[in-house]
Design an enzyme around this catalytic site. Sequence first.
Site, PDB file in Angstrom:
ATOM      1  N   GLU A 258      -4.973  -4.961  10.716  1.00  0.00           N
ATOM      2  CA  GLU A 258      -4.204  -3.999  10.755  1.00  0.00           C
ATOM      3  C   GLU A 258      -4.288  -3.208  11.973  1.00  0.00           C
ATOM      4  O   GLU A 258      -5.247  -2.091  12.059  1.00  0.00           O
ATOM      5  CB  GLU A 258      -4.079  -2.906   9.418  1.00  0.00           C
ATOM      6  CG  GLU A 258      -3.768  -3.377   8.237  1.00  0.00           C
ATOM      7  CD  GLU A 258      -3.547  -2.508   7.133  1.00  0.00           C
ATOM      8  OE1 GLU A 258      -2.547  -2.614   6.706  1.00  0.00           O
ATOM      9  OE2 GLU A 258      -3.847  -1.431   7.117  1.00  0.00           O
TER      10      GLU A 258
ATOM     11  N   LYS B  51      -0.017   4.361  -0.081  1.00  0.00           N
ATOM     12  CA  LYS B  51      -0.490   5.308   0.233  1.00  0.00           C
ATOM     13  C   LYS B  51      -0.306   6.639  -0.624  1.00  0.00           C
ATOM     14  O   LYS B  51      -0.223   6.310  -1.815  1.00  0.00           O
ATOM     15  CB  LYS B  51      -0.046   5.663   1.684  1.00  0.00           C
ATOM     16  CG  LYS B  51      -0.373   4.341   2.318  1.00  0.00           C
ATOM     17  CD  LYS B  51      -0.187   4.821   3.990  1.00  0.00           C
ATOM     18  CE  LYS B  51      -0.159   3.210   4.792  1.00  0.00           C
ATOM     19  NZ  LYS B  51      -0.028   3.236   6.189  1.00  0.00           N
TER      20      LYS B  51
ATOM     21  N   HIS C  22      -9.724   1.054   5.216  1.00  0.00           N
ATOM     22  CA  HIS C  22      -8.181   1.308   5.947  1.00  0.00           C
ATOM     23  C   HIS C  22      -8.560   2.056   6.933  1.00  0.00           C
ATOM     24  O   HIS C  22      -9.291   2.979   7.188  1.00  0.00           O
ATOM     25  CB  HIS C  22      -7.296   1.983   4.861  1.00  0.00           C
ATOM     26  CG  HIS C  22      -5.621   1.794   5.348  1.00  0.00           C
ATOM     27  ND1 HIS C  22      -5.233   2.746   6.306  1.00  0.00           N
ATOM     28  CD2 HIS C  22      -4.774   0.945   5.133  1.00  0.00           C
ATOM     29  CE1 HIS C  22      -4.236   2.525   6.670  1.00  0.00           C
ATOM     30  NE2 HIS C  22      -3.741   1.541   5.803  1.00  0.00           N
TER      31      HIS C  22
ATOM     32  N   GLY D   1       2.851   2.018  10.656  1.00  0.00           N
ATOM     33  CA  GLY D   1       3.776   3.294  10.593  1.00  0.00           C
ATOM     34  C   GLY D   1       4.465   3.733  11.945  1.00  0.00           C
ATOM     35  O   GLY D   1       5.087   4.804  11.895  1.00  0.00           O
TER      36      GLY D   1
ATOM     37  N   SER E 166       3.841  -2.101  10.286  1.00  0.00           N
ATOM     38  CA  SER E 166       5.148  -2.164  10.341  1.00  0.00           C
ATOM     39  C   SER E 166       5.836  -3.577  10.171  1.00  0.00           C
ATOM     40  O   SER E 166       6.888  -4.153  10.497  1.00  0.00           O
ATOM     41  CB  SER E 166       5.721  -1.882  11.795  1.00  0.00           C
ATOM     42  OG  SER E 166       5.081  -0.787  12.167  1.00  0.00           O
TER      43      SER E 166
ATOM     44  N   GLU F 248      -6.787   4.740   7.980  1.00  0.00           N
ATOM     45  CA  GLU F 248      -6.723   6.200   7.649  1.00  0.00           C
ATOM     46  C   GLU F 248      -7.876   6.706   7.046  1.00  0.00           C
ATOM     47  O   GLU F 248      -8.401   7.795   7.326  1.00  0.00           O
ATOM     48  CB  GLU F 248      -5.553   6.172   6.643  1.00  0.00           C
ATOM     49  CG  GLU F 248      -4.039   6.172   7.434  1.00  0.00           C
ATOM     50  CD  GLU F 248      -3.120   5.287   6.557  1.00  0.00           C
ATOM     51  OE1 GLU F 248      -3.102   5.377   5.291  1.00  0.00           O
ATOM     52  OE2 GLU F 248      -2.113   4.927   7.482  1.00  0.00           O
TER      53      GLU F 248
ATOM     54  N   ASN G 284       0.785  -1.191  -0.093  1.00  0.00           N
ATOM     55  CA  ASN G 284       0.009  -0.133   0.071  1.00  0.00           C
ATOM     56  C   ASN G 284       0.768   1.361   0.059  1.00  0.00           C
ATOM     57  O   ASN G 284       1.562   1.479   0.914  1.00  0.00           O
ATOM     58  CB  ASN G 284      -0.951  -0.024   1.194  1.00  0.00           C
ATOM     59  CG  ASN G 284      -1.604   1.260   1.359  1.00  0.00           C
ATOM     60  OD1 ASN G 284      -1.869   1.990   0.300  1.00  0.00           O
ATOM     61  ND2 ASN G 284      -2.373   1.468   2.561  1.00  0.00           N
TER      62      ASN G 284
HETATM   63  P1  13P Z   1       3.222   0.373   7.502  1.00  0.00           P
HETATM   64  O1  13P Z   1       3.495  -1.035   6.968  1.00  0.00           O
HETATM   65  O2  13P Z   1       3.851   1.592   7.117  1.00  0.00           O
HETATM   66  O3  13P Z   1       2.920   0.300   9.040  1.00  0.00           O
HETATM   67  O4  13P Z   1       1.609   0.405   6.914  1.00  0.00           O
HETATM   68  C1  13P Z   1       0.835  -0.426   7.168  1.00  0.00           C
HETATM   69  C2  13P Z   1      -0.449   0.033   6.414  1.00  0.00           C
HETATM   70  O5  13P Z   1      -1.200   0.754   6.812  1.00  0.00           O
HETATM   71  C3  13P Z   1      -0.565  -0.796   5.085  1.00  0.00           C
HETATM   72  O6  13P Z   1      -2.124  -0.666   4.616  1.00  0.00           O
END
Ligand code: 13P
Length: 255
Positions: free
Chosen positions: A170, A11, A98, A176, A216, A100, A9
């Site tokens: 997740e 982003k 997601h 992150g 992560s 976010e 992803n």
């Molecule tokens: P990270 O791997 O940067 O922690 O992000 C995970 C994520 O949100 C994947 O959709």
Amino acid sequence: MRKKYAAGNWKMNKTFEEGQILLSEVVNMVKDEVVNPNVQVVLGVPFPYLSSFSKLIDTPKVALAAQNCHPKESGAYTGEVSVSMLKSAGVKYVIIGHSERREYFNESDEFVAQKVDAILAGGLTPIFCCGETLSQREAGIHFDFVSGQLTNSLFHLSADDLKKVVIAYEPIWAIGTGVTASSAQAQEMHKVLRDHLASKYGQEVAEEISILYGGSVGAGNAQELFSQPDVDGGLVGGASLKSRDFTDISKSFPA
Ligand code: 13P
């Protein structure tokens, strides 16, 4: 055997040119190196790149994902992108729900459920994200909360449609942050979610659903996570922006 996934992803990262380079590197490495044939590599790239990137992918081992969609087929929804648009651009998977988007764009379980329906109706595969906050985990309500996200957005589906969904667990506190769930914590939640699916659809159906872990994931911890019996791969953010790391993650599945 359940399908395994190494899904990236990106982003809101990378310019078009940077993205082209990253995508080409990943495609070439995945083609040239030994990746378990049961592993599907998926790249979730920004909307404007989908159409041209789909023409750069010359192997079924790699597929494109969009990072969102709108549930309506067409109409006056300025700035939104429909499933049929994604399909016409060569997309196979759509990441939805997601954390976010849930947090910054106030997306509810009900709205995510509508997206699931639209994606399945369009013949694409939803990658349905779920996960708890740190305070929910500390309060001990994480299993119920995440199971509830599945109930609210997926349990209206028929068994045949549910089998077309990929789930990505997740935990928000691991996204992150560099703090990964331990492989035991990931396995524990994935087992709870599979049991929850089995309670509604039966064990046989539940055994067919791929459940990915995200938060992560990196080249250093993927092998340990992917060795867990209910962890069917990863949804990778930061480490998917580095071709070597992401390809190494794609190669971290048990033989
Ligand atoms: P990270 O791997 O940067 O922690 O992000 C995970 C994520 O949100 C994947 O959709």
